[in-house]
Design a protein around this motif. Structure first.
Motif: not given
Length: 219
Positions: A86-94, A105-124
């Protein structure tokens, strides 16, 4: 609340005064044409400013309560998380803070991913994260995993600045989530999360906009 009907940070908005630009002041003004991208762009910029300013006025205690209600609704929307990424996010601006939910989620056997901006106009890029893993400041000073291979989530949770009745998401204007979803070899379950007050009549979707599968709010 769960609805299943079918970003760069905003700059300071200076509203124009002539009547032809009244759509910048009212989210329901009908002069915006769906095929007029310059008008839609100006209107979206104004809406981002308005909606972010409104959510930043919410106190910390109320925001925590809203975030927990969203977390409960996410459990209903996703169902079983064991064995899923499951991809979530680090909270930003409220934005709703789902970090405690991510740990559950991790405690229930799932895994967590976070999105990363590589560079402008690229996919996450998505990188697996667990509590204690090293983080670094990424674009807009948001914390992201400092290393790790790119992964493909089964569920993507995208914070919304605004959303409409057709589950289209108003983001920060960078187009990262739309670009990412379009490039993924297999579409995940895509869930937008936001506050009830972020609902607008329409975002005036354009051909590049991709709707969320579900929108989850604090109601």
């Amino acid at each position: 609340m769960i609805s299943d009907e079918k970003g760069a940070p905003p700059e300071t908005q200076e509203y124009a005064s002539p009547p032809c630009f009244m759509h910048e002041l009212s989210p329901d003004f009908q002069a915006v044409q769906q095929d007029s991208w310059p008008d839609v762009t100006r209107w979206r910029k104004a809406e981002r400013t308005r909606l972010i300013d409104e959510r930043l006025l919410v106190g910390a205690e109320e925001r925590t309560a809203k975030s927990e209600r969203i977390a409960t609704a996410l459990d209903e929307a996703i169902g079983k998380v064991s064995g899923r990424l499951v991809s979530v996010y680090w909270p930003f601006r409220g934005e709703p803070d789902l970090r405690n939910w991510a740990v559950r989620v991790i405690m229930r056997g799932g895994r967590i991913a976070l999105p990363v901006v590589i560079q402008k106009a690229w996919p996450l890029e998505f990188r697996v994260w667990s509590p204690g893993d090293p983080l670094e400041r990424g674009v807009w000073n948001i914390l992201v995993p400092s290393h790790g291979p790119a992964v493909q989530p089964d569920v993507v949770i995208a914070p919304v600045v605004g959303f409409d009745e057709a589950n289209y998401r108003l983001g920060y204007g960078g187009g990262f989530f739309d670009r990412t979803l379009a490039a993924m070899p297999k579409r995940p379950l895509v869930i937008g999360v936001g506050y009830t007050g972020s609902r607008i009549r329409t975002i005036y979707p354009q051909p590049h906009d991709i709707p969320m599968d579900v929108i989850v709010t604090d109601e």
